[in-house]
Enzyme design. Structure first.
Site, PDB file in Angstrom:
ATOM      1  N   GLU A  56      43.728  52.073  63.053  1.00  0.00           N
ATOM      2  CA  GLU A  56      45.045  52.110  62.276  1.00  0.00           C
ATOM      3  C   GLU A  56      45.203  51.825  60.942  1.00  0.00           C
ATOM      4  O   GLU A  56      44.560  51.288  60.578  1.00  0.00           O
ATOM      5  CB  GLU A  56      45.590  51.135  63.203  1.00  0.00           C
ATOM      6  CG  GLU A  56      47.221  50.742  62.922  1.00  0.00           C
ATOM      7  CD  GLU A  56      47.932  49.907  63.636  1.00  0.00           C
ATOM      8  OE1 GLU A  56      49.068  49.773  63.607  1.00  0.00           O
ATOM      9  OE2 GLU A  56      47.207  49.046  64.501  1.00  0.00           O
ATOM     10  N   LYS A 127      53.742  55.538  65.807  1.00  0.00           N
ATOM     11  CA  LYS A 127      53.817  54.439  66.593  1.00  0.00           C
ATOM     12  C   LYS A 127      55.143  54.034  67.045  1.00  0.00           C
ATOM     13  O   LYS A 127      56.122  54.025  66.346  1.00  0.00           O
ATOM     14  CB  LYS A 127      52.980  53.320  65.729  1.00  0.00           C
ATOM     15  CG  LYS A 127      52.919  51.938  66.581  1.00  0.00           C
ATOM     16  CD  LYS A 127      52.181  50.850  65.750  1.00  0.00           C
ATOM     17  CE  LYS A 127      51.779  49.646  66.530  1.00  0.00           C
ATOM     18  NZ  LYS A 127      51.232  48.788  65.733  1.00  0.00           N
ATOM     19  N   CYS A 160      47.810  50.708  68.804  1.00  0.00           N
ATOM     20  CA  CYS A 160      47.760  49.399  68.795  1.00  0.00           C
ATOM     21  C   CYS A 160      48.618  48.606  69.895  1.00  0.00           C
ATOM     22  O   CYS A 160      48.534  48.671  71.146  1.00  0.00           O
ATOM     23  CB  CYS A 160      47.765  48.787  67.542  1.00  0.00           C
ATOM     24  SG  CYS A 160      47.319  47.211  67.445  1.00  0.00           S
TER      25      CYS A 160
END
Length: 298
Positions: A56, A127, A160
């Site tokens: 990331e 995200k 994540c």
């Protein structure tokens, strides 16, 4: 590397070699971070990897001092310097690259992942679930949960903290995803024992198992502006068991595994009677979790 089926099946439906590239980005050092990422991609491709996943925010680093710093380190997707460099090496080495970066869209910033391949730019994921101080810098993702059809199968991206939401994996599975690529910057979880598997790996294994998804998790290592990152990158097979055991907690490395899509899709049948996705009680709950999305035909 792991072998998931007999040699006869391998000849009928060859295995795909995938890699999780664990490294230590340095906040603000975009040129250096990009050079390291390209070197690792080249090394993985030389070893035979066809799909490689980077951490990331790998080009910018993670712990920003201000939104202004985050904005300065962000770039357009596609067209930015990092995406272009990853496109170039993907073409040169005939490999698919998934990497995290800060994306700039006008005055908005997103914590994004990009997918490029031998054919060039493929797509972007933003995200959905922001963690901690990310709320100070980024907008929540607005591109839903796309699944990209490639010659190597149906590939998806998450980032994540998205991995803490079972709805994410279920919706990707319902769209027919084969491999979920996860750039991540995992940090220690409260109560984590030093000798125990990290929570993120437990979640990846559980969600791989109940959704018959292969999951490639590429974490970072190191400490950045006081924030420690735990490494432990992992590649999990569609049956939920690790194909490449968790990586180091503190050093750069590349994890490799072989994935066979035919065997992965067959693993969805747990017994003669049981297939998790088929056994869902859609008379009780919405099969697409109320999103309004249509079930794909595949």
């Amino acid at each position: 590397m792991s072998t998931l089926q007999s040699s006869d099946e391998t000849q009928e439906f060859p295995s795909i070699t995938v890699a999780a590239l664990q490294m230590e980005p340095r906040v603000g050092r975009k040129t250096e971070n990009l050079e390291v990422s390209l070197r690792l991609i080249d090394e993985a491709a030389t070893a035979g990897a066809q799909i490689v996943v980077l951490p990331e925010l790998v080009s910018s680093g993670y712990v920003f001092s201000s939104r202004e710093e985050a904005f300065e380190l962000a770039e357009a997707v596609p067209g930015g310097v990092s995406t272009q460099a990853w496109e170039n090496i993907a073409r040169q080495r005939n490999v698919y690259v998934i990497a995290g970066l800060a994306e700039r869209v006008g005055n908005k910033l997103y914590n994004s992942a990009v997918m490029v391949g031998p054919e060039g730019y493929i797509g972007t994921y933003r995200k959905l679930h922001l963690w901690g101080d990310e709320h100070l810098y980024f907008e929540a993702g607005d591109l839903d949960l796309p699944v990209f059809h490639t010659p190597l199968g149906r590939l998806a991206m998450i980032i994540c903290y998205d991995g803490w939401f079972p709805e994410v994996y279920r919706l990707l599975a319902m769209q027919g995803a084969d491999i979920v690529c996860m750039p991540t910057n995992w940090v220690p979880m409260p109560g984590q024992a030093d000798d125990a598997m990290i929570m993120a790996n437990t979640l990846a294994m559980a969600n791989a198992h109940v959704n018959s998804l292969n999951i490639i998790c590429a974490n970072r290592v190191g400490t950045e502006r006081g924030q420690h990152f735990v490494g432990n990158s992992i590649i999990v097979g569609a049956d939920g068991w690790p194909l490449a055991a968790p990586g180091s907690a503190d050093r750069q490395q590349i994890l490799y595994a072989d994935i066979n899509l035919k065997a992965s899709r067959q693993s969805r049948h747990l017994t003669t009677f049981n297939t998790v996705l088929r056994d869902r009680r859609t008379d009780i709950y919405d099969p697409m979790l109320g999103t309004g999305w249509q079930l794909p035909r595949y």
